[in-house]
Design an enzyme around this catalytic site. Structure first.
Site, PDB file in Angstrom:
ATOM      1  N   LYS A 196      48.543 -78.670  24.296  1.00 32.22           N
ATOM      2  CA  LYS A 196      47.592 -77.702  23.764  1.00 32.22           C
ATOM      3  C   LYS A 196      46.364 -78.454  23.280  1.00 32.22           C
ATOM      4  O   LYS A 196      46.441 -79.287  22.367  1.00 32.22           O
ATOM      5  CB  LYS A 196      48.241 -76.925  22.615  1.00 32.22           C
ATOM      6  N   ARG A 206      40.984 -66.122  17.904  1.00 31.24           N
ATOM      7  CA  ARG A 206      40.941 -66.320  16.447  1.00 31.24           C
ATOM      8  C   ARG A 206      40.249 -65.146  15.767  1.00 31.24           C
ATOM      9  O   ARG A 206      40.602 -64.779  14.654  1.00 31.24           O
ATOM     10  CB  ARG A 206      40.266 -67.647  16.115  1.00 31.24           C
ATOM     11  N   LYS A 249      47.712 -75.426  27.988  1.00 36.80           N
ATOM     12  CA  LYS A 249      46.802 -74.432  27.438  1.00 36.80           C
ATOM     13  C   LYS A 249      45.527 -75.101  26.952  1.00 36.80           C
ATOM     14  O   LYS A 249      45.634 -76.099  26.255  1.00 36.80           O
ATOM     15  CB  LYS A 249      47.524 -73.753  26.273  1.00 36.80           C
TER      16      LYS A 249
HETATM   17  C1  PBG Z   1      48.273 -70.113  17.484  1.00 35.28           C
HETATM   18  C2  PBG Z   1      47.721 -69.817  18.821  1.00 35.28           C
HETATM   19  C3  PBG Z   1      46.386 -69.812  19.259  1.00 35.28           C
HETATM   20  C4  PBG Z   1      46.407 -69.347  20.568  1.00 35.28           C
HETATM   21  C5  PBG Z   1      47.726 -69.128  20.916  1.00 35.28           C
HETATM   22  N1  PBG Z   1      48.530 -69.436  19.823  1.00 35.28           N
HETATM   23  C6  PBG Z   1      45.131 -70.092  18.524  1.00 35.28           C
HETATM   24  C7  PBG Z   1      44.787 -71.444  18.109  1.00 35.28           C
HETATM   25  O1  PBG Z   1      45.479 -72.435  18.336  1.00 35.28           O
HETATM   26  O2  PBG Z   1      43.742 -71.507  17.459  1.00 35.28           O
HETATM   27  C8  PBG Z   1      45.203 -69.122  21.423  1.00 35.28           C
HETATM   28  C9  PBG Z   1      45.358 -68.136  22.516  1.00 35.28           C
HETATM   29  C10 PBG Z   1      44.088 -67.691  23.118  1.00 35.28           C
HETATM   30  O3  PBG Z   1      42.990 -68.197  22.837  1.00 35.28           O
HETATM   31  O4  PBG Z   1      44.176 -66.773  23.947  1.00 35.28           O
HETATM   32  N2  PBG Z   1      48.254 -71.435  17.105  1.00 35.28           N
END
Ligand code: PBG
Length: 322
Positions: A196, A206, A249
């Protein structure tokens, strides 16, 4: 005597039947997961401004969205919670009657056939918006693990089919595996957000989940977009701790990483076409600058890069067109 050119690639491109016969990559709706934002309360259905077609809904709306997705053949849903209140620790994340736990119970009661995955993280539940226990501007790794394990376990008890930790703490897959095994859930799969990146493409999410960190950013735990070898280390670490599915991701800006991971390991690989990637295409479609086949092309390219599972806000729309 054969005349030049001998190879005529167009022979296989002409005509829809032959074109389809030799198609190398197919994405079917059952290989996709639809993210849904569950909000605490009743009668809530608010479209996320930067994500047309995506809503924050209370449970009744989620049931409707999930039913429709299931009937269209979408592989399943992945739930994100928006709690009524937040606190320092993020205690809403593991509350037995929390927003995700309640939604999972209702979904499994109404639609037992539906695959329900849950995102396991604290950032939607902490008042500071970080993914763990905060000290100064930094997130403490090891004290966070126990809270994540508790959260995953509460999702398991509610009936989740897959838990998906997205926090990027070191050791969280192992901590969650141990907690699940110890509580009688040795069969519950973990889909780890293994790779990630600290990406600018999470912005609309967010806004939707109200989870922007109040101070600082997530670079202390999410990966540097410049790194590829580190992705493989993260994948191996999670597999050694017991991850069943590994995720990359974002997806579109990291197609090379999806391919490297898929070539490296023999487990299912998921890729998340994230909120900003969705928003960018939708914004262009709304302006008439792109046709919405652009979204289909993007999702197909993620599959072609090596993803076995594609997580997309467009999963339902995609299924409708198949
Ligand atoms: C939680 C999380 C996030 C996303 C998925 N799980 C946000 C982040 O890490 O700030 C992002 C998913 C998206 O942007 O579609 N940690």
């Amino acid at each position: 005597m054969t005349e030049y050119p001998v190879y005529r690639g167009r022979r296989l491109r002409d005509g829809s039947a032959v074109r389809s016969l030799v198609r190398e990559t197919r994405l079917s709706p059952e290989q996709t997961l639809l993210p849904l934002f569950v909000e605490a309360g009743e009668g809530i259905r608010i479209e996320v401004p930067s994500m047309p077609g995506v809503y924050r809904s209370s449970v009744e709306g989620i049931l409707e969205d999930a039913r429709e997705a299931m009937e269209l053949g979408v592989g399943g849903v992945i739930l994100f919670g928006i709690p009524e209140t937040k606190d320092d620790e993020g205690s809403g994340a593991w509350a037995e009657d929390g927003v995700v736990q309640t939604a999972v119970r209702e979904l499994k009661a109404e639609l037992p056939e539906l695959l329900v995955a849950t995102d396991v993280c604290l950032c939607e539940y902490t008042s500071h918006g970080h993914c763990g226990v905060l000290e100064g501007n930094g997130v403490l790794n090891d004290p966070t693990l126990e809270l994540l394990a508790r959260t995953a376990l509460s999702h398991a008890r509610a009936g989740a089919d897959i838990v998906a930790p997205s926090d990027m703490m070191d050791g969280r897959v192992g901590a969650i595996r141990q907690a699940l095994d110890g509580a009688g859930f040795p069969q519950l799969p973990i889909m780890s957000y293994a790779v990630k990146y600290a990406s600018a493409f999470y912005g609309p999410f967010r806004d939707a989940a109200d989870s922007t960190p109040l101070l600082g950013d997530r670079r202390g735990y999410q990966m540097d977009p410049a790194n590829a070898e580190e992705a493989l280390r993260e994948v191996w670490a999670d597999l050694e701790e017991g991850a069943d599915i590994v995720m990359v991701k974002p997806a579109l800006a990291y197609l090379d990483i999806i391919r490297r991971v898929k070539d490296e390991v023999e487990v299912p690989v998921a890729a998340y076409h994230v909120s900003g990637e969705y928003a960018a295409i939708m914004a262009a479609v709304e302006r008439g600058w792109l046709g919405d086949e652009a979204m289909e092309e993007a999702l197909l390219s993620i599959r072609r890069a090596g993803a076995d599972i594609v997580i997309s806000y467009w999963a339902r729309e995609f299924a409708r067109r198949c």
